[in-house]
Design an enzyme around this catalytic site. Structure first.
Site, PDB file in Angstrom:
ATOM      1  N   ARG A 260      70.904 -71.059  31.236  1.00  0.00           N
ATOM      2  CA  ARG A 260      70.457 -70.585  29.930  1.00  0.00           C
ATOM      3  C   ARG A 260      69.092 -69.894  30.009  1.00  0.00           C
ATOM      4  NH1 ARG A 260      70.912 -75.367  26.555  1.00  0.00           N
ATOM      5  NH2 ARG A 260      68.665 -75.484  26.622  1.00  0.00           N
TER       6      ARG A 260
ATOM      7  N   TYR B 279      66.874 -50.943   9.200  1.00  0.00           N
ATOM      8  CA  TYR B 279      68.298 -51.181   9.486  1.00  0.00           C
ATOM      9  C   TYR B 279      68.848 -52.228   8.510  1.00  0.00           C
ATOM     10  CZ  TYR B 279      72.267 -52.774  12.378  1.00  0.00           C
ATOM     11  OH  TYR B 279      73.504 -53.138  12.852  1.00  0.00           O
TER      12      TYR B 279
ATOM     13  N   ASP C 284      61.540 -51.362  15.660  1.00  0.00           N
ATOM     14  CA  ASP C 284      62.911 -51.144  16.127  1.00  0.00           C
ATOM     15  C   ASP C 284      62.936 -49.724  16.703  1.00  0.00           C
ATOM     16  OD1 ASP C 284      65.611 -50.490  16.404  1.00  0.00           O
ATOM     17  OD2 ASP C 284      66.219 -51.816  14.765  1.00  0.00           O
TER      18      ASP C 284
ATOM     19  N   LYS D 127      73.523 -49.426  21.965  1.00  0.00           N
ATOM     20  CA  LYS D 127      73.587 -47.993  21.695  1.00  0.00           C
ATOM     21  C   LYS D 127      73.384 -47.214  22.998  1.00  0.00           C
ATOM     22  CE  LYS D 127      74.112 -49.340  17.436  1.00  0.00           C
ATOM     23  NZ  LYS D 127      73.038 -49.702  16.550  1.00  0.00           N
TER      24      LYS D 127
HETATM   25  C1  LIG Z   1      72.903 -50.922  15.738  1.00  0.00           C
HETATM   26  C2  LIG Z   1      71.492 -51.201  15.409  1.00  0.00           C
HETATM   27  C3  LIG Z   1      70.990 -52.495  15.487  1.00  0.00           C
HETATM   28  C4  LIG Z   1      71.856 -53.691  15.808  1.00  0.00           C
HETATM   29  O1  LIG Z   1      72.468 -53.634  17.054  1.00  0.00           O
HETATM   30  P1  LIG Z   1      73.831 -54.455  17.357  1.00  0.00           P
HETATM   31  O2  LIG Z   1      73.897 -54.507  18.819  1.00  0.00           O
HETATM   32  O3  LIG Z   1      74.926 -53.708  16.683  1.00  0.00           O
HETATM   33  O4  LIG Z   1      73.636 -55.831  16.742  1.00  0.00           O
HETATM   34  C5  LIG Z   1      69.640 -52.688  15.223  1.00  0.00           C
HETATM   35  N1  LIG Z   1      68.844 -51.659  14.871  1.00  0.00           N
HETATM   36  C6  LIG Z   1      69.295 -50.399  14.772  1.00  0.00           C
HETATM   37  C7  LIG Z   1      68.362 -49.310  14.409  1.00  0.00           C
HETATM   38  C8  LIG Z   1      70.635 -50.133  15.035  1.00  0.00           C
HETATM   39  O5  LIG Z   1      71.086 -48.888  14.908  1.00  0.00           O
END
Ligand SMILES: *Cc1c(COP(=O)(O)O)cnc(C)c1O
Length: 426
Positions: free
Chosen positions: A64, A117, A189, A214
Site C-alpha cells: 500500500r 472542474y 488543477d 487525460k
Molecule cells: C477529467 C478531469 C479530472 C478528473 O479526472 P478523472 O481521472 O476522470 O477522475 C480532474 N480535473 C480535470 C480538469 C479534468 O478534466
C-alpha cells in the site's frame, strides 16, 4: 538504492521524458520498469524487517505504500513538474479531493475558482461543507474581488487554468502571491497543460494536480491521478494519501509511464490540430465564439502567451442559438468525433456541456449551446471536414432541410453505439 531520477535538472524536458523513471540495472536490464504486483513484501530476517520500519510509518514495507513501479512514476513525474514529492491516486478526481482533504481542517475557509472542474465543485459542496469547511467561489478574472475574499482563515486557494468548460486563463502568479500573503496554500488543477506547457512551481503553486487519465496516459485506456507538492505542502499531501489508503493499480501506473514517453510529440500535435480546428470553427456561420486561449483575440490570450509554453487540444465552442433538432443533427452528422466524456486520448471528442452557473467567457456573446471539443491525433483536414459538415448540417436543419441531416446521420459509425454493433456486442 539506484535512483529513478537522473541527476541533471538542466536536461531538456523532452530528454527527461525518455530518461526518467527507468533503472534497467535494478530490473535485470529491462528497459522499462516491469509491472510489480503484490501486497506483502517479504524480509529475509527479522532484523531486516525491523530495520525497514520508518519513523511514523511502521508498515512502510507494504504494497500500500508503493512498489518500484509506483515509485518510478512518482519520482519521474516529480522531477518533470519540478516539485518536492509526488503521489499517485486511482483517478484524477481522487487526487483533487485528497489534496483538499490533506490541507483543510474544519473551520478553514476554502476559495475555489468559479470555473473549477464540476465534480471537484460537487465534492466541496457535498463533503467539505459537511466537515464544517467554509466553501466560497471567486471569479478568476477579478483579482480585486479575489483579494477581498481572502481572510486569515483562508487555508486553500484552488485554481484551474484554463478553467473547465469556459477556458478562462487565470493570472496564477498574482493569485498565488495574494494567497501567500494570508498564508494560504495554492492548489492548481494543471491537467489541461500537462507539466510541459505550464510550470506550476515556477508560478507560485504549492500543489499541482493532474488527471493523468487525460494526456499522461494519453490512450484512453486507464484512470489515474497524480498530485505533486512543494516542500511546504508535501507532508500534508503524503499523509492524506496514506491515511485514506489510496493506491493506484499497477497496470494503470505502467500505462501512465508508457504514455509519458510520447507526451511531448503527442502534445505538439494536439496543440497544432486544436488551433487549426478552432480557427476553422471560428469562421463558421453557426458559431458565436470559440473559447481557446491560443487564439489571438481570446480574453485569456495575453496571459496564455506570458505564462504558458503551449496549448492542449481541448477548447470550447459557443454556438449561435439553435433548436434541439439542429443540435441533434449536428451530433448525428459526426463520423470522426466521438460523443463522450473525458479527453486527452488519441481520439477526437465532442460534447454538449452546461457551464452554469459559471458562464463568464461567453457572457458578452449572444450564444446558444456550448460544446467542448477535443482535437485528437487524426488528420487535421479530416477533422476540419467532419466538423464543418456537422455545422453545415445544423444550419441546413434550421432551414427546414431535414433530409440532409437524416441522410448524414444514417452513415456509418458516428458514435460508439454503432461501433459496438459493428463488433457484434449488443
Ligand atoms: C477529467 C478531469 C479530472 C478528473 O479526472 P478523472 O481521472 O476522470 O477522475 C480532474 N480535473 C480535470 C480538469 C479534468 O478534466
Amino acid at each position: 538504492m539506484p535512483s529513478y531520477r537522473p541527476g541533471s535538472t538542466a536536461m531538456e524536458l523532452d530528454t527527461k521524458l525518455a530518461q526518467l523513471g527507468r533503472a534497467p540495472s535494478m530490473h535485470a536490464g529491462m528497459v522499462n520498469v516491469p509491472i510489480y504486483r503484490g501486497s506483502t513484501i517479504l524480509a529475509s530476517t527479522l532484523e531486516e524487517w525491523e530495520a525497514r520500519k520508518q519513523d511514523g510509518n511502521p508498515m512502510a514495507n507494504y504494497g500500500r505504500f508503493g512498489s518500484p513501479l509506483s515509485r518510478a512514476l512518482e519520482e519521474a513525474f516529480c522531477e518533470l513538474e519540478g516539485g518536492y514529492g509526488s503521489t499517485l491516486f486511482p483517478s484524477g478526481l481522487s487526487a483533487c479531493t485528497h489534496a483538499l482533504l490533506g490541507l483543510l481542517r474544519s473551520g478553514d475557509h476554502l476559495l475555489l475558482t468559479d470555473n473549477v472542474y464540476g465534480p471537484t465543485r460537487t465534492f466541496a459542496e457535498q463533503v467539505l461543507k459537511r466537515l464544517k469547511i467554509e466553501v466560497e467561489y471567486f471569479d478568476p478574472a477579478d483579482l480585486a474581488g479575489f483579494r477581498a475574499r481572502l481572510t486569515e482563515r483562508t487555508r486553500v486557494v484552488y485554481l484551474e487554468s484554463p478553467g473547465s468548460l469556459t477556458f478562462e486563463v487565470q493570472d496564477v502568479p498574482a493569485l498565488a502571491q495574494a494567497a501567500h500573503e494570508v498564508g494560504a496554500f495554492v492548489v492548481l488543477d494543471n491537467t489541461w497543460s500537462t507539466p510541459l506547457y505550464f510550470r506550476s512551481f515556477a508560478h507560485g503553486v504549492d500543489v499541482s494536480i493532474h488527471a493523468a487519465t487525460k494526456y499522461i496516459v494519453g490512450h484512453s485506456d486507464a484512470l489515474l491521478g497524480i498530485a505533486t507538492a512543494n516542500e511546504r505542502a508535501w507532508p500534508l499531501l503524503q499523509s492524506s494519501a496514506h491515511h485514506f489508503g489510496e493506491i493506484a493499480g499497477p497496470d494503470d501506473i505502467f500505462l501512465a509511464l508508457r504514455g509519458m514517453r510520447t507526451l511531448s510529440v503527442r502534445m505538439r500535435r494536439h496543440w497544432e490540430t486544436g488551433v487549426q480546428l478552432a480557427q476553422a470553427i471560428n469562421a463558421h456561420p453557426a458559431v458565436a465564439a470559440v473559447l481557446h486561449p491560443a487564439l489571438p483575440g481570446n480574453p485569456g490570450h495575453e496571459l496564455w502567451k506570458r505564462d504558458f509554453l503551449g496549448a492542449s487540444g481541448l477548447f470550447g465552442v459557443a454556438l449561435k442559438p439553435m433548436t434541439q433538432a439542429q443540435l441533434s443533427c449536428l451530433f448525428g452528422s459526426f463520423k470522426l468525433f466521438g460523443i463522450g466524456l473525458s479527453w486527452g486520448g488519441f481520439e477526437s471528442l465532442a460534447l454538449r456541456v452546461d457551464p452554469r452557473p459559471n458562464w463568464r467567457a461567453g457572457e458578452n456573446v449572444e450564444s446558444g449551446p456550448l460544446l467542448r471539443i477535443h482535437a485528437g491525433l487524426e488528420g487535421t483536414q479530416d477533422l476540419i471536414a467532419d466538423m464543418t459538415r456537422a455545422l453545415d448540417g445544423a444550419l441546413d436543419a434550421g432551414e427546414g432541410d431535414r433530409s440532409v441531416c437524416v441522410e448524414q446521420a444514417g452513415d456509418s459509425m458516428p458514435n460508439a453505439g454503432k461501433m459496438r454493433t459493428h463488433y457484434g456486442y449488443r
